[in-house]
Enzyme design. Structure first.
Site, short mmCIF file in Angstrom:
data_model
loop_
_atom_site.label_atom_id
_atom_site.label_comp_id
_atom_site.label_asym_id
_atom_site.label_seq_id
_atom_site.Cartn_x
_atom_site.Cartn_y
_atom_site.Cartn_z
N HIS A 80 0.86 -1.19 0.00
CA HIS A 80 0.00 0.00 0.00
C HIS A 80 0.89 1.24 0.00
O HIS A 80 1.94 1.27 0.67
CB HIS A 80 -0.90 0.00 1.24
N GLU B 41 0.76 4.06 1.49
CA GLU B 41 1.05 4.61 2.81
C GLU B 41 2.12 3.79 3.53
O GLU B 41 3.00 4.35 4.20
CB GLU B 41 -0.23 4.66 3.66
N SER C 214 -12.25 8.73 0.38
CA SER C 214 -11.86 9.45 -0.84
C SER C 214 -12.95 9.46 -1.90
O SER C 214 -12.69 9.81 -3.05
CB SER C 214 -10.56 8.85 -1.42
#
Length: 335
Positions: free
Chosen positions: A145, A147, A289
């Site tokens: 991912h 992040e 989002s």
């Protein structure tokens, strides 16, 4: 020939009625403060400096948002070497980036704008503090991912160990149990992460954690809001992207807390109407989002098939905001 009303001897059209559908709309849902800030950074840069504005990776995980920004003049790239020389702004995504990215941008004298969510930056700072104290760091998160890549990239290779599950926590080998700390990705399942942390604490009672939980307020609130409606609906629709971690966790939370079916959809056009017949109660939420207009689009699509009533189920109100980078706050307003 028109149907005849036998009782009154005159023709009339039979009225077709749609079945009733009660939609429980979870709140909070949709955009969080970090996503709003990231989108605002790109739009403000476009307003101040004109197109193009370059963005490294998706600014947030939502195709509609990315396509909208492309139409306004943003150009999305995978890596900095795709950006031609010049003074055009380059924006780093809300998920955060490894330290090597701004270092490379500085070496090329690029005008950088960091849209990393401040709550992700908090995790970066925690990891750096633990490392400075001589701790080996365990990161709870999902491999690959963005992040996670950004958080691991704040420190030298090998300084951060990634785990995903309780089984990982039960099997990980560490150098020194007395010099150990953990941080987490901000968009994980709250329940799963508690179990992983508990497993680490059973094995390593001295492990250090964050001063304040790393899973962000928006992820927590959206999951709690789904739990509030999960046992009262036949189907949960989560509006979000397939690469959105927090959106996929919402699907899982719905299933675990009493919803018979839970689906992730990006747009109304993806709805499979043959499988959506016979519903009487539907829950809808949106990942952090996903813009609200996509939620409205899906509700409108159901109105074509059902007589819809909408009830908003509000767990709590959100009033969090994050400031834009100083470079954009202090820049003169565009003419």
């Amino acid at each position: 020939m028109a149907p005849v009303d036998i009782a009154h001897g005159r023709p009339h059209l039979w009225r077709m009625t749609k079945p009733p559908l009660r939609i429980l709309l979870a709140a909070p849902r949709g955009f969080c403060a970090g996503v709003v800030r990231a989108i605002d950074i790109v739009e403000r840069a476009l307003a101040l400096y004109g197109a193009p504005v370059y963005v490294r990776h998706e600014i947030v995980h939502n195709k509609f948002v990315v396509d909208d920004l492309k139409a306004k003049g943003a150009i999305f790239v995978d890596e900095l070497d795709e950006i031609p020389p010049g003074d055009r702004p380059v924006v780093f995504s809300a998920h955060g980036v490894p330290k090597s990215v701004p270092e490379a941008a500085t070496a090329r004298h690029m005008f950088q704008l960091d849209a990393t969510c401040p709550l992700v930056t908090k995790v970066h700072m925690e990891a750096q503090r633990h490392h400075a104290e001589g701790c080996e760091i365990i990161l709870i998160g999902h491999q690959n991912h963005p992040e996670v890549i950004g958080t691991m990239g704040q420190l030298p290779p090998g300084a951060v160990r990634l785990i995903e599950t309780v089984a990982d926590a039960d099997s990980i080998a560490v150098k020194d149990p007395e010099k150990l700390a953990y941080v987490t990705q901000t968009t994980l399942s709250v329940d799963d992460t508690k179990d992983v942390i508990a497993a680490l604490q059973r094995r390593f009672p001295g492990i250090k954690g964050p001063y304040k939980e790393d899973i962000c307020y928006a992820t927590t609130n959206r999951q709690e809001a789904v739990k509030e409606i999960a046992g009262r609906i036949e189907l949960l629709l989560v509006v979000g992207a397939p690469n959105s971690s927090n959106s996929k966790r919402l699907v899982e939370v719905g299933l675990r807390h009493g919803t018979p079916r839970s689906l992730l959809v990006q747009r109304a056009s993806e709805l499979d109407w043959p499988s959506l017949q016979g519903l009487s109660t539907l829950g809808i939420t949106a990942g952090a989002s996903a813009p609200e207009l996509l939620v409205n689009e899906i509700i409108d699509a159901f109105r074509a098939h059902y007589e819809v009533t909408v009830e908003t189920v509000t767990l709590r109100e959100e009033n969090v905001t994050f400031k834009l980078p100083r470079e954009l706050r202090e820049a003169p307003a565009p003419l």
